[in-house]
Design a protein around this motif. Sequence first.
Motif, PDB file in Angstrom:
ATOM      1  N   GLU A  79       0.832  -1.211   0.000  1.00  0.00           N
ATOM      2  CA  GLU A  79       0.000   0.000   0.000  1.00  0.00           C
ATOM      3  C   GLU A  79       0.868   1.264   0.000  1.00  0.00           C
ATOM      4  OE1 GLU A  79      -0.659  -2.772   1.523  1.00  0.00           O
ATOM      5  OE2 GLU A  79      -2.802  -3.119   1.739  1.00  0.00           O
ATOM      6  N   PHE A  80       2.159   1.101   0.322  1.00  0.00           N
ATOM      7  CA  PHE A  80       3.073   2.251   0.335  1.00  0.00           C
ATOM      8  C   PHE A  80       4.200   2.101  -0.677  1.00  0.00           C
ATOM      9  CE2 PHE A  80       1.001   2.088   4.435  1.00  0.00           C
ATOM     10  CZ  PHE A  80       0.452   3.361   4.475  1.00  0.00           C
ATOM     11  N   GLY A  81       4.106   1.112  -1.561  1.00  0.00           N
ATOM     12  CA  GLY A  81       5.144   0.890  -2.566  1.00  0.00           C
ATOM     13  C   GLY A  81       5.719  -0.504  -2.439  1.00  0.00           C
ATOM     14  N   THR A  82       6.440  -0.919  -3.481  1.00  0.00           N
ATOM     15  CA  THR A  82       6.934  -2.302  -3.508  1.00  0.00           C
ATOM     16  C   THR A  82       8.371  -2.422  -2.998  1.00  0.00           C
ATOM     17  OG1 THR A  82       7.590  -2.003  -5.799  1.00  0.00           O
ATOM     18  CG2 THR A  82       5.431  -2.990  -5.423  1.00  0.00           C
ATOM     19  N   THR A  93       1.758   8.887   6.219  1.00  0.00           N
ATOM     20  CA  THR A  93       0.491   9.460   5.751  1.00  0.00           C
ATOM     21  C   THR A  93      -0.738   8.676   6.260  1.00  0.00           C
ATOM     22  OG1 THR A  93       0.756   8.187   3.724  1.00  0.00           O
ATOM     23  CG2 THR A  93       1.414  10.500   3.633  1.00  0.00           C
ATOM     24  N   LEU A  94      -0.484   7.520   6.840  1.00  0.00           N
ATOM     25  CA  LEU A  94      -1.595   6.709   7.367  1.00  0.00           C
ATOM     26  C   LEU A  94      -2.059   7.293   8.704  1.00  0.00           C
ATOM     27  CD1 LEU A  94      -3.293   4.048   7.312  1.00  0.00           C
ATOM     28  CD2 LEU A  94      -1.381   2.957   8.512  1.00  0.00           C
ATOM     29  N   LYS A  95      -3.382   7.535   8.800  1.00  0.00           N
ATOM     30  CA  LYS A  95      -3.935   8.055  10.069  1.00  0.00           C
ATOM     31  C   LYS A  95      -4.571   6.894  10.822  1.00  0.00           C
ATOM     32  CE  LYS A  95      -5.173  12.616   8.358  1.00  0.00           C
ATOM     33  NZ  LYS A  95      -5.420  12.196   6.947  1.00  0.00           N
ATOM     34  N   THR A  96      -4.077   6.621  12.016  1.00  0.00           N
ATOM     35  CA  THR A  96      -4.561   5.433  12.734  1.00  0.00           C
ATOM     36  C   THR A  96      -5.607   5.757  13.809  1.00  0.00           C
ATOM     37  OG1 THR A  96      -2.682   5.560  14.239  1.00  0.00           O
ATOM     38  CG2 THR A  96      -2.414   4.175  12.303  1.00  0.00           C
ATOM     39  N   ARG A  97      -6.013   7.031  13.912  1.00  0.00           N
ATOM     40  CA  ARG A  97      -7.127   7.442  14.786  1.00  0.00           C
ATOM     41  C   ARG A  97      -7.911   8.521  14.059  1.00  0.00           C
ATOM     42  NH1 ARG A  97      -5.040   3.912  17.150  1.00  0.00           N
ATOM     43  NH2 ARG A  97      -4.956   3.464  19.371  1.00  0.00           N
ATOM     44  N   HIS A 170      -8.688   0.609   2.495  1.00  0.00           N
ATOM     45  CA  HIS A 170      -8.510   0.995   1.095  1.00  0.00           C
ATOM     46  C   HIS A 170      -8.736   2.491   0.997  1.00  0.00           C
ATOM     47  CE1 HIS A 170      -9.662   0.454  -3.431  1.00  0.00           C
ATOM     48  NE2 HIS A 170      -8.471   0.995  -3.246  1.00  0.00           N
ATOM     49  N   ASP A 171      -7.665   3.261   0.916  1.00  0.00           N
ATOM     50  CA  ASP A 171      -7.756   4.712   0.823  1.00  0.00           C
ATOM     51  C   ASP A 171      -6.470   5.246   0.179  1.00  0.00           C
ATOM     52  OD1 ASP A 171      -7.930   7.411   1.068  1.00  0.00           O
ATOM     53  OD2 ASP A 171      -8.354   7.436   3.217  1.00  0.00           O
ATOM     54  N   PRO A 172      -6.500   5.391  -1.154  1.00  0.00           N
ATOM     55  CA  PRO A 172      -5.288   5.799  -1.858  1.00  0.00           C
ATOM     56  C   PRO A 172      -4.740   7.165  -1.421  1.00  0.00           C
ATOM     57  CG  PRO A 172      -6.960   5.037  -3.401  1.00  0.00           C
ATOM     58  CD  PRO A 172      -7.628   5.137  -2.057  1.00  0.00           C
ATOM     59  N   ARG A 173      -5.575   7.997  -0.747  1.00  0.00           N
ATOM     60  CA  ARG A 173      -5.024   9.277  -0.258  1.00  0.00           C
ATOM     61  C   ARG A 173      -4.054   9.030   0.884  1.00  0.00           C
ATOM     62  NH1 ARG A 173     -10.276  11.967   1.382  1.00  0.00           N
ATOM     63  NH2 ARG A 173     -10.538   9.768   1.772  1.00  0.00           N
ATOM     64  N   ASP A 184      -4.851  -6.049  -6.641  1.00  0.00           N
ATOM     65  CA  ASP A 184      -6.236  -5.643  -6.770  1.00  0.00           C
ATOM     66  C   ASP A 184      -6.684  -5.234  -5.358  1.00  0.00           C
ATOM     67  OD1 ASP A 184      -8.568  -5.351  -8.046  1.00  0.00           O
ATOM     68  OD2 ASP A 184      -8.867  -7.483  -8.516  1.00  0.00           O
ATOM     69  N   TRP A 185      -6.783  -3.940  -5.076  1.00  0.00           N
ATOM     70  CA  TRP A 185      -7.056  -3.491  -3.703  1.00  0.00           C
ATOM     71  C   TRP A 185      -8.540  -3.642  -3.340  1.00  0.00           C
ATOM     72  CZ3 TRP A 185      -2.401  -3.143  -1.920  1.00  0.00           C
ATOM     73  CH2 TRP A 185      -1.375  -2.709  -2.748  1.00  0.00           C
ATOM     74  N   PRO A 186      -8.907  -3.766  -2.104  1.00  0.00           N
ATOM     75  CA  PRO A 186      -8.042  -3.797  -0.928  1.00  0.00           C
ATOM     76  C   PRO A 186      -7.323  -5.133  -0.763  1.00  0.00           C
ATOM     77  CG  PRO A 186     -10.290  -4.240  -0.260  1.00  0.00           C
ATOM     78  CD  PRO A 186     -10.320  -3.955  -1.736  1.00  0.00           C
ATOM     79  N   TYR A 187      -6.269  -5.108   0.047  1.00  0.00           N
ATOM     80  CA  TYR A 187      -5.528  -6.324   0.398  1.00  0.00           C
ATOM     81  C   TYR A 187      -6.466  -7.217   1.217  1.00  0.00           C
ATOM     82  CZ  TYR A 187      -1.212  -8.830   1.810  1.00  0.00           C
ATOM     83  OH  TYR A 187      -0.197  -9.741   1.994  1.00  0.00           O
ATOM     84  N   ILE A 188      -6.606  -8.463   0.775  1.00  0.00           N
ATOM     85  CA  ILE A 188      -7.497  -9.404   1.473  1.00  0.00           C
ATOM     86  C   ILE A 188      -6.714 -10.651   1.847  1.00  0.00           C
ATOM     87  CG2 ILE A 188      -9.471 -10.972   1.115  1.00  0.00           C
ATOM     88  CD1 ILE A 188     -10.793  -8.725  -0.460  1.00  0.00           C
ATOM     89  N   GLU A 189      -6.902 -11.108   3.048  1.00  0.00           N
ATOM     90  CA  GLU A 189      -6.323 -12.386   3.465  1.00  0.00           C
ATOM     91  C   GLU A 189      -7.402 -13.232   4.108  1.00  0.00           C
ATOM     92  OE1 GLU A 189      -4.323 -14.576   3.210  1.00  0.00           O
ATOM     93  OE2 GLU A 189      -2.875 -13.584   1.934  1.00  0.00           O
ATOM     94  N   GLY A 190      -7.086 -14.503   4.340  1.00  0.00           N
ATOM     95  CA  GLY A 190      -8.099 -15.375   4.918  1.00  0.00           C
ATOM     96  C   GLY A 190      -7.483 -16.529   5.683  1.00  0.00           C
TER      97      GLY A 190
END
Length: 312
Positions: A79-82, A93-97, A170-173, A184-190
């Motif tokens: 989500e922040f680059g490879t 840039t990620l806001k956690t609250r 999922h928030d490209p901003r 293919d966003w969002p990242y999904i796991e299971g």
Amino acid sequence: MRIIKPNDIPSSEITPREIYLNRRRFMAGIAAFAAAPALATPAPPARGPRLAGVRPGRFSTNEAKTPFESVTTYNNFYEFGTGKSDPAEKAHTLKTRPWTVSVEGEIRRPRIYDIDELLKFASLEERIYRLRCVEGWSMVIPWVGFPLAELIRRVEPTGNAKFVEFVTLHDPRQMPGQRSSVLDWPYIEGLRIDEANHPLTLLAVGLYGEVLPNQNGAPIRLVMPWKYGFKSAKSIVKIRFVEKAPLTAWMRAAPNEYGFFSNVNPKVDHPRWSQARERRIGEFFKRETLMFNGYAEQVAPLYRGMDLRKYF
Ligand code: MTE
């Protein structure tokens, strides 16, 4: 773990970051000695607030811990680059609250939890786990969190809850890497419900006794030490109980390379490289990869009778 590039070099073959950093510091030292003014070395990563009331948990390894600097600067978080340094450089840039986690699907008590409520409802434990990336590097990380089973118990799954799906924000901003179509966003796991309920499975909210740094999946992420690192989804906003196995982001991207289970298995190679050995970050020589990353005693019974070549 970029996709379908036959000549890709797994990152374990590339000079480990701290060897490269040491080499750079060594060169910088020589240069500084030869010609003033001295060259600056990179600033150490910022430390987060300490988490209160963390007690030692079960299943910790007594192997040497990977230094905080490596744990927080050598990551995958697409989500922040490879690139391995992208998360540490860009995840600010990620806001956690405020942050909520919606728990939904085949359960009797669906709810949207505020992260601070989740943080309170189980006592926090430190678990020192090995983590083995599918790319061939590994670390030993002192996580802080609580068993996912605690949350599962509270939401009361119905008989139809056979699997659990985890969805990343999922928030490209906030997550500039989502402007690229690398996944293919969002990242999904299971996970299968018994894997999700296994006492080793952790919802992590911190590491090294501190609040989880953004690049490591703040404010809440999964940690399953017997699976390749990509199963441990970061920055989770949704946990959904479902009847059928979720189609994960990596299965969608390259189904022949990344299976649903993705258990660490030295006998089943990735189609483009061997999984028999790994480079522990901080060490020069490779070591043997262990079945289930060394957690066979705890998790092998989950897979009894399954052909692990077929269910890779
Ligand atoms: N979670 C999300 N949302 N996006 C990612 O790109 N990468 C995975 C996993 N979780 C990833 C993710 C991979 S490949 C690994 S190895 C681990 O995160 C690495 O991060 P860590 O060192 O913080 O555990």
